[in-house]
Design a protein around this motif. Structure first.
Motif, mmCIF file in Angstrom:
data_model
loop_
_atom_site.group_PDB
_atom_site.id
_atom_site.type_symbol
_atom_site.label_atom_id
_atom_site.label_comp_id
_atom_site.label_asym_id
_atom_site.label_seq_id
_atom_site.Cartn_x
_atom_site.Cartn_y
_atom_site.Cartn_z
ATOM 1 N N TRP A 128 0.714 -1.284 -0.021
ATOM 2 C CA TRP A 128 -0.201 0.036 -0.011
ATOM 3 C C TRP A 128 0.869 1.060 -0.154
ATOM 4 C CZ3 TRP A 128 -0.422 3.746 3.932
ATOM 5 C CH2 TRP A 128 -1.196 4.802 3.824
ATOM 6 N N HIS A 129 0.453 2.289 -0.725
ATOM 7 C CA HIS A 129 0.992 3.569 -0.620
ATOM 8 C C HIS A 129 -0.022 4.643 -0.487
ATOM 9 C CE1 HIS A 129 3.775 6.746 -1.794
ATOM 10 N NE2 HIS A 129 2.825 7.211 -2.634
ATOM 11 N N GLY A 130 0.444 5.595 0.335
ATOM 12 C CA GLY A 130 -0.642 6.841 0.310
ATOM 13 C C GLY A 130 0.286 8.031 0.127
ATOM 14 N N VAL A 131 -0.371 9.098 0.884
ATOM 15 C CA VAL A 131 0.758 10.255 1.064
ATOM 16 C C VAL A 131 1.152 10.401 2.409
ATOM 17 C CG1 VAL A 131 -0.526 11.219 -1.080
ATOM 18 C CG2 VAL A 131 -1.412 11.649 1.222
ATOM 19 N N ASP A 167 0.876 11.251 5.755
ATOM 20 C CA ASP A 167 -0.281 11.182 6.565
ATOM 21 C C ASP A 167 0.263 10.912 8.176
ATOM 22 O OD1 ASP A 167 0.568 8.761 6.966
ATOM 23 O OD2 ASP A 167 -1.264 7.713 5.914
ATOM 24 N N VAL A 184 -6.430 6.734 8.132
ATOM 25 C CA VAL A 184 -5.771 7.688 7.645
ATOM 26 C C VAL A 184 -6.160 9.042 7.849
ATOM 27 C CG1 VAL A 184 -4.712 6.061 5.889
ATOM 28 C CG2 VAL A 184 -6.667 7.508 5.261
ATOM 29 N N VAL A 240 -5.024 13.385 6.666
ATOM 30 C CA VAL A 240 -4.082 14.447 5.980
ATOM 31 C C VAL A 240 -4.191 15.567 6.811
ATOM 32 C CG1 VAL A 240 -3.158 15.511 4.170
ATOM 33 C CG2 VAL A 240 -3.858 13.330 3.833
ATOM 34 N N HIS A 294 -11.851 14.662 7.607
ATOM 35 C CA HIS A 294 -10.392 14.428 6.830
ATOM 36 C C HIS A 294 -9.837 13.107 7.303
ATOM 37 C CE1 HIS A 294 -11.126 18.014 5.246
ATOM 38 N NE2 HIS A 294 -9.979 18.232 4.495
ATOM 39 N N PHE A 335 -10.292 8.638 7.706
ATOM 40 C CA PHE A 335 -11.077 7.576 7.266
ATOM 41 C C PHE A 335 -10.494 6.218 8.081
ATOM 42 C CE2 PHE A 335 -11.914 10.599 4.209
ATOM 43 C CZ PHE A 335 -13.108 10.352 3.979
ATOM 44 N N VAL A 376 -9.762 2.527 6.842
ATOM 45 C CA VAL A 376 -9.619 1.836 5.539
ATOM 46 C C VAL A 376 -9.340 0.381 5.648
ATOM 47 C CG1 VAL A 376 -9.111 4.015 4.372
ATOM 48 C CG2 VAL A 376 -7.283 2.480 5.268
ATOM 49 N N SER A 392 -16.331 7.188 -0.541
ATOM 50 C CA SER A 392 -14.927 7.171 -0.858
ATOM 51 C C SER A 392 -14.132 7.714 -0.097
ATOM 52 C CB SER A 392 -15.126 8.124 -2.374
ATOM 53 O OG SER A 392 -15.227 9.407 -2.157
ATOM 54 N N CYS A 393 -13.098 8.241 -0.421
ATOM 55 C CA CYS A 393 -12.123 8.954 0.697
ATOM 56 C C CYS A 393 -11.927 10.469 0.553
ATOM 57 C CB CYS A 393 -10.554 8.489 0.499
ATOM 58 S SG CYS A 393 -10.441 6.814 1.532
ATOM 59 N N ASP A 394 -12.750 11.026 -0.479
ATOM 60 C CA ASP A 394 -12.932 12.711 -0.774
ATOM 61 C C ASP A 394 -13.251 13.007 0.706
ATOM 62 O OD1 ASP A 394 -12.254 12.023 -3.291
ATOM 63 O OD2 ASP A 394 -14.470 12.202 -3.876
ATOM 64 N N PRO A 395 -12.665 14.148 1.160
ATOM 65 C CA PRO A 395 -11.630 14.802 0.260
ATOM 66 C C PRO A 395 -10.228 14.389 0.336
ATOM 67 C CG PRO A 395 -12.117 16.273 1.925
ATOM 68 C CD PRO A 395 -12.752 14.967 2.267
ATOM 69 N N ILE A 396 -9.911 13.330 0.799
ATOM 70 C CA ILE A 396 -8.444 13.101 1.007
ATOM 71 C C ILE A 396 -8.075 11.672 0.129
ATOM 72 C CG2 ILE A 396 -8.054 14.654 2.953
ATOM 73 C CD1 ILE A 396 -8.040 11.722 4.458
ATOM 74 N N GLU A 452 -6.300 10.749 -2.056
ATOM 75 C CA GLU A 452 -4.809 10.333 -2.137
ATOM 76 C C GLU A 452 -4.107 9.806 -0.791
ATOM 77 O OE1 GLU A 452 -4.549 14.567 -0.301
ATOM 78 O OE2 GLU A 452 -6.046 13.432 -1.912
ATOM 79 N N ALA A 453 -4.803 10.041 0.154
ATOM 80 C CA ALA A 453 -4.282 9.533 1.438
ATOM 81 C C ALA A 453 -4.527 8.075 1.589
ATOM 82 C CB ALA A 453 -4.804 10.309 2.859
ATOM 83 N N CYS A 454 -5.722 7.805 1.021
ATOM 84 C CA CYS A 454 -5.966 6.348 1.163
ATOM 85 C C CYS A 454 -5.304 5.238 0.314
ATOM 86 C CB CYS A 454 -7.713 6.206 0.814
ATOM 87 S SG CYS A 454 -8.604 7.028 2.056
ATOM 88 N N GLY A 455 -4.725 5.868 -1.029
ATOM 89 C CA GLY A 455 -4.164 5.266 -2.077
ATOM 90 C C GLY A 455 -5.200 3.950 -2.579
#
Lengths: 103, 264
Positions: free
Chosen positions: A57-60, A62, A78, A80, A90, A92, A94, B30-34, B36-39
């Protein structure tokens, strides 16, 4: 930093893969694999016997919190932060398959 | 805890269930608004007006994860496969929580600053299974939970000297080792049912205060349980080949709230 194996009774320490310039902040062991979180936002799996880590897995960058494992999936949360502020909405919880491979 | 919010996903607004139960949190799409953080991961829980504080995993009915909302914290449960997250109860004094295949365990502060209580939830029935007490000379203390191969273990995660470890079960706290002599506890313990494994830090911080300078991995083996509470048997410490790096229970409380579950 890397992940190593040593018998519960002590003895030689065996790296599972060559040392890498990475930071590892959590390790989970299950079945034949070892899962580890590489800061800031990557998860890898490597056989207990050693080998090349598989990118799961790759995210940003965080503030990932916790990592849990069952027979099928990995679970974690996660977020951000916006600057120094962590905003509501912001965050979640997952799930990602433990067999996943990052392309 | 906020009880209203925008019309979007995950808001706890809407028709409130009776009593102090809170409405479920709709599953995020979804993971909106982030995103990209969820990949490539799939979002299974979130809320538009809350923070995820911590998660734990249990196995009941496919398992659940619990999360807490900041300010006024609450526990929620969501299926591993997703769906609406169900409110469990508020946890105003939550310190930590963790799960195993049998139960969800919670550590909460009490009116006594030197005492914390540990509870177990099994099938929405919650029981206080024991207390932890601040007995060492450390200025700060805490009771943390960690899931190991042999179940959940309670310990002080603030780098204490003379740390103690207990196995947490749905009905009781079982002392594994008490006031273990050594340096500063440097890691969460691992437990295989027979031995505890953890690291000692010496000193706890290096010269610039950024982290431990020396660590040693040790095992705590043998009969680590005290022969009686009054006369604990000394635990045996077995230093491993060091891998130095640089760097009596109250009655159960049944849930009765039809919409979710709660203590009474």
């Amino acid at each position: 930093m890397n992940v190593s194996r040593v018998a519960k009774t002590g003895g030689p320490v065996t790296p599972l893969f060559p040392p890498m310039d990475i930071g590892i902040d959590q390790v989970l062991v299950d079945g034949d694999e070892v899962f580890f979180h590489q800061a800031p936002a990557d998860i890898f799996a490597v056989p207990k016997t050693g080998g090349t880590p598989r990118h799961v897995w790759h995210g940003v960058e965080d503030e990932r919190r916790g990592m849990h494992l069952d027979a099928h999936d990995l679970y974690f949360s996660v977020t951000v932060p916006q600057g120094d502020i962590s905003l509501p909405g912001h965050h979640f919880v997952v799930r990602v398959a433990r067999t996943a491979v990052v392309p | 805890m906020p009880t209203s919010g925008g019309p979007g996903w995950g808001s706890s607004g809407g028709d409130a269930p009776p009593g102090d139960c809170q409405a479920p949190l709709p599953a995020p799409t979804s993971c909106d608004p982030i995103a990209e953080a969820c990949g490539d991961a799939t979002a299974i829980a979130g809320a538009s007006d809350a923070y995820v504080y911590r998660t734990a995993l249990t196995a009941a009915d496919g398992g659940s994860s619990a999360r807490a909302r900041a300010a006024l914290q609450a526990l929620y449960r969501v299926s591993k496969r997703g769906g609406d997250a169900q409110w469990i109860r508020e946890v105003s004094y939550l310190v930590d929580f963790e799960g195993d295949d049998t139960a969800l365990y919670l550590v909460e502060r009490t009116e006594d600053p030197l005492t914390m209580k540990v509870s177990a939830r099994v099938d929405d029935e919650e029981t206080v299974i024991g207390e932890t007490h601040h007995t060492s000379g450390n200025t700060y203390w805490n009771t943390a939970l960690t899931r190991t191969l042999a179940g959940v273990v309670a310990y002080d995660d603030l780098g204490p000297t003379l740390p103690s470890f207990s196995h947490v079960t749905p009905t009781k706290l079982v002392l594994l080792a008490d006031a273990v002599e050594g340096e500063y506890l440097g890691s969460a313990p691992a437990y295989d049912g027979e031995r505890l494994f953890f690291t000692w830090n010496d000193p706890p911080f290096d010269e610039d205060g950024s982290g431990p300078l020396h660590r040693a991995l040790v095992s705590l083996a043998g009969d680590t349980r005290p022969s009686s509470p009054a006369t604990p048997r000394p635990a045996s410490i077995h230093p491993w080949r060091s891998t130095p790096t640089s760097s009596t229970s109250p009655p159960a409380i049944r849930a009765t709230c039809p919409a979710c579950s709660r203590r009474r």
